[in-house]
Design a protein around this motif. Structure first.
Motif, short mmCIF file in Angstrom:
data_model
loop_
_atom_site.label_atom_id
_atom_site.label_comp_id
_atom_site.label_asym_id
_atom_site.label_seq_id
_atom_site.Cartn_x
_atom_site.Cartn_y
_atom_site.Cartn_z
N GLU A 433 10.24 -19.17 2.63
CA GLU A 433 9.49 -20.41 3.41
C GLU A 433 8.53 -21.18 2.32
O GLU A 433 8.62 -22.39 2.71
CB GLU A 433 8.53 -19.65 4.42
CG GLU A 433 7.68 -20.50 5.17
CD GLU A 433 8.36 -21.47 6.02
OE1 GLU A 433 8.29 -22.45 6.64
OE2 GLU A 433 9.80 -21.20 6.11
N ARG A 436 11.03 -23.49 0.82
CA ARG A 436 11.58 -24.61 1.95
C ARG A 436 10.52 -25.49 2.04
O ARG A 436 10.77 -27.06 2.08
CB ARG A 436 11.70 -24.00 3.31
CG ARG A 436 12.27 -24.96 4.21
CD ARG A 436 12.31 -24.28 5.69
NE ARG A 436 10.84 -23.93 6.28
CZ ARG A 436 10.64 -24.94 6.84
NH1 ARG A 436 10.99 -26.13 6.85
NH2 ARG A 436 9.23 -24.71 7.42
N ARG A 437 9.02 -25.11 2.00
CA ARG A 437 8.03 -26.35 2.34
C ARG A 437 7.93 -27.17 1.03
O ARG A 437 7.65 -28.16 1.06
CB ARG A 437 6.80 -25.52 2.80
CG ARG A 437 6.70 -25.02 3.95
CD ARG A 437 5.44 -24.18 4.47
NE ARG A 437 5.48 -23.59 5.55
CZ ARG A 437 4.53 -23.15 6.24
NH1 ARG A 437 3.31 -23.30 5.79
NH2 ARG A 437 4.78 -22.52 7.44
N ILE A 440 10.33 -29.77 1.40
CA ILE A 440 10.23 -30.80 2.20
C ILE A 440 9.03 -31.85 1.85
O ILE A 440 9.20 -32.89 2.06
CB ILE A 440 9.88 -30.13 3.61
CG1 ILE A 440 10.91 -29.36 4.10
CG2 ILE A 440 9.42 -31.13 4.67
CD1 ILE A 440 10.58 -28.66 5.26
N THR A 441 7.94 -31.13 1.15
CA THR A 441 6.85 -32.01 0.89
C THR A 441 6.69 -32.36 -0.44
O THR A 441 5.67 -32.70 -0.98
CB THR A 441 5.45 -31.12 1.23
OG1 THR A 441 5.70 -29.75 0.62
CG2 THR A 441 5.50 -30.71 2.69
N THR A 444 5.42 -35.90 -0.65
CA THR A 444 4.42 -36.11 0.25
C THR A 444 3.24 -35.39 -0.20
O THR A 444 3.15 -34.05 -0.42
CB THR A 444 4.69 -35.92 1.63
OG1 THR A 444 5.89 -36.41 2.05
CG2 THR A 444 3.67 -36.28 2.59
N GLU A 457 -2.31 -32.64 12.17
CA GLU A 457 -1.42 -31.34 11.58
C GLU A 457 -2.50 -30.26 11.21
O GLU A 457 -2.27 -29.27 11.12
CB GLU A 457 -0.98 -31.91 10.00
CG GLU A 457 0.31 -32.64 10.23
CD GLU A 457 1.31 -32.49 9.14
OE1 GLU A 457 0.92 -31.56 8.49
OE2 GLU A 457 2.24 -32.99 9.14
N GLU A 463 1.03 -23.53 10.07
CA GLU A 463 2.40 -24.21 10.20
C GLU A 463 2.27 -25.57 9.50
O GLU A 463 3.34 -26.17 9.64
CB GLU A 463 2.79 -24.29 11.52
CG GLU A 463 2.82 -22.97 12.19
CD GLU A 463 4.04 -22.16 11.84
OE1 GLU A 463 4.96 -22.70 11.25
OE2 GLU A 463 3.93 -20.86 11.80
N VAL A 464 1.29 -26.25 8.90
CA VAL A 464 1.19 -27.36 8.43
C VAL A 464 1.88 -27.53 7.22
O VAL A 464 2.16 -26.38 6.56
CB VAL A 464 -0.32 -27.89 8.03
CG1 VAL A 464 -1.15 -27.85 9.33
CG2 VAL A 464 -0.95 -26.68 7.05
N SER A 465 2.36 -28.72 6.92
CA SER A 465 3.54 -28.70 5.78
C SER A 465 2.88 -28.35 4.47
O SER A 465 3.46 -28.07 3.44
CB SER A 465 3.99 -30.11 5.67
OG SER A 465 2.91 -31.06 5.67
N TRP A 466 1.35 -28.26 4.12
CA TRP A 466 0.92 -28.21 2.92
C TRP A 466 0.39 -26.75 2.81
O TRP A 466 -0.09 -26.49 1.52
CB TRP A 466 -0.31 -29.36 2.47
CG TRP A 466 -1.27 -29.18 3.68
CD1 TRP A 466 -2.45 -28.19 3.30
CD2 TRP A 466 -1.74 -29.91 4.85
NE1 TRP A 466 -3.31 -28.27 4.20
CE2 TRP A 466 -2.72 -29.27 5.24
CE3 TRP A 466 -1.17 -30.90 5.50
CZ2 TRP A 466 -3.41 -29.74 6.09
CZ3 TRP A 466 -1.62 -31.50 6.57
CH2 TRP A 466 -2.60 -30.79 7.03
N ARG A 468 0.78 -22.68 1.82
CA ARG A 468 1.43 -22.13 1.14
C ARG A 468 1.05 -20.72 1.37
O ARG A 468 -0.18 -20.20 1.17
CB ARG A 468 1.68 -22.49 -0.32
CG ARG A 468 1.95 -23.67 -0.75
CD ARG A 468 3.67 -23.77 -0.08
NE ARG A 468 4.38 -25.12 -0.47
CZ ARG A 468 4.17 -26.09 0.29
NH1 ARG A 468 3.56 -26.09 1.53
NH2 ARG A 468 4.65 -27.25 0.01
#
Length: 471
Positions: A433, A436-437, A440-441, A444, A457, A463-466, A468
């Motif tokens: 996971e 994967r993040r 995606i980021t 960004t 967010e 669940e936020v994109s940043w 870990r």
């Protein structure tokens, strides 16, 4: 605020700040934790001093008295952690400690099965909030990579309670007959009175959260709040019921509940039955009390060392897997051998493998939940899952299986095996996971998000994109 403060303290200054926090936070927490586990598990020591015969317990009645604590304990955990978020920690923790101490003292005066059942149920209701509460409390003071060793230090004091309890029970046994009470009564009364005194001390010495801590200078207070915000990704700390629902619907927390179940079941089995297991190896009751101490001391040392190394490596799953294998080895030695020396060695390996799993597992789950209210709920849920193991543990070692307790040892191997499989799954999932993040980021950062996007967010917790995950 100047630029140096905005960027945070340098490494050496931050280390001094963390040590300062340690001095003000850890000693009282360790003392309360030691007495909490001593008060909960001293019934195992009292059993060797004629508790069952004096109360005319037959069949599974002793096991029932162990098990009745846990349903009430479990029901108290989530409400208690919400109270930790809503009130002063000093007020809440001191209150529940005073209440459970009174229950322990009352336990020393019971005269039958019904009285013991009632006091154990009340003990569970008041003790239930402590362990998830201190784990949440620690996450409000330390960044994620510093929590594990602190939780291990606090939990190791609970491990030492097993060693201290046996030695203390051996000394209190000499009071048998004093005041017309048996030795087991004095075990409960003396340990309960000690907890009453410490509950008052707790009210006076437990600090609130960093924003109101009087021992921190303004710059230090700002630094603590800064590094916690950076560590959590500036996620929401609002008191909103939606964050409770986020925790209740998060499948990852349920996996950690199973891992905790596989750890707490053997922990409670050992804390409640280790003196009995050692006595059934052929040793006297007094020697069994004393011989129960070394496994706990070694477990304490390994819990601290393992958690400190896990914090340094910023990985927890691999360390959990290692300790789970050691626990399985020790339990297998207990089940397979008739040699008392080899069996006792098995208890040492089992303790070394079992006890470090708790601080490692709790730190892992807590560090992987974003937002303080979701984290408070998630930690309470995890400990709830673990304490379901306490109900099972009450019936793992039955009198009919003495003296070898092969069935009981085999059951615990199964639970640790379950924890091993779930730990391996979560380790692999978190790694994938995070990758994967990262993909995606990669282009960004949070700095490029608009204020509206940040607000939206930050309410998504982990669940936020940043965010870990700790692996």
């Amino acid at each position: 605020m100047d630029s140096a403060e905005t960027q945070g303290f340098d490494v050496k200054t931050k280390r001094r700040l963390l040590r300062k926090i340690d001095i003000h936070i850890l000693p009282i927490m360790c003392l309360i934790c030691l007495l909490c586990f001593l008060d909960r598990a001293n019934i195992g020591n009292a059993r060797l001093d004629d508790l069952e015969s004096d109360l005319h317990l037959v069949g599974l009645q002793y096991n029932d008295c162990l098990a009745i604590l846990f349903p009430f304990y479990i029901l108290a955990e989530i409400p208690s952690n919400i109270m930790m978020k809503h009130t002063k920690p000093s007020t809440w923790l001191a209150f529940i400690m005073f209440a459970w101490s009174a229950c322990i003292i009352g336990q020393g005066f019971v005269t039958n099965y019904q009285g013991l059942m009632a006091t154990r149920a009340l003990l569970g209701a008041f003790e239930g909030g402590f362990f998830p509460g201190i784990n949440f409390y620690i996450t409000q003071w330390y960044p994620r990579n510093e929590c594990g060793v602190r939780m291990a230090i606090i939990f190791s004091s609970a491990t030492l309670a097993g060693a201290f309890g046996g030695i203390l029970a051996r000394g209190i046994a000499e009071m048998s007959g004093a005041g017309g009470l048996s030795a087991w009564s004095w075990i409960f009364i003396i340990e309960g009175l000690a907890s009453i005194v410490v509950s008052v001390l707790a009210y006076l010495t437990i600090h609130g959260y960093p924003s109101s801590a009087s021992f921190l200078k303004p710059a230090e207070r700002y630094e603590v709040e800064r590094y916690l915000a950076v560590d959590s990704g500036s996620l929401s700390d609002d008191f909103d019921v939606k964050y409770i629902w986020q925790a209740l619907l998060d499948w990852k927390i349920y996996i950690h509940m199973l891992i905790c179940l596989g750890g707490f079941c053997p922990v409670y089995s050992f804390s409640l039955f280790l003196p009995t297991i050692i006595r059934n190896m052929g040793y006297s009751a007094n020697n069994a009390q004393l011989m129960s101490a070394p496994p706990y001391v070694l477990a304490c040392l390994f819990a601290i060392a393992g958690s400190q190394l896990a914090d340094r490596c910023r990985q927890r799953g691999i360390f959990l897997l290692g300790f789970q294998l050691i626990a399985i080895l020790g339990l297998a030695m207990l089940a397979a051998s008739e040699n008392p020396s080899l069996q006792y060695t098995g208890t040492v390996f089992a303790a070394i493998g079992i006890y470090p799993q708790i601080p490692l597992g709790l730190a892992w789950n807590g560090s992987n939940i974003g937002g303080s209210l979701k984290r408070a709920t998630g930690i309470a849920m995890q400990v709830m899952g673990g304490n379901c193991g306490g109900i099972i543990a009450s019936y793992v070692y039955l009198a009919r299986d003495a003296p070898r307790y092969i069935v009981g040892h085999s059951i615990l191997i199964g639970f640790v095996g379950l924890a091993f499989v779930m730990t391996l799954f979560m380790t692999v999932w978190c790694r994938k996971e995070n990758s994967r993040r990262d993909t995606i980021t990669r282009q960004t950062t949070i700095a490029r998000l608009t204020m509206e996007q940040k607000i939206l967010e930050r309410e998504l917790a982990d669940e936020v994109s940043w965010f870990r995950y700790t692996i």
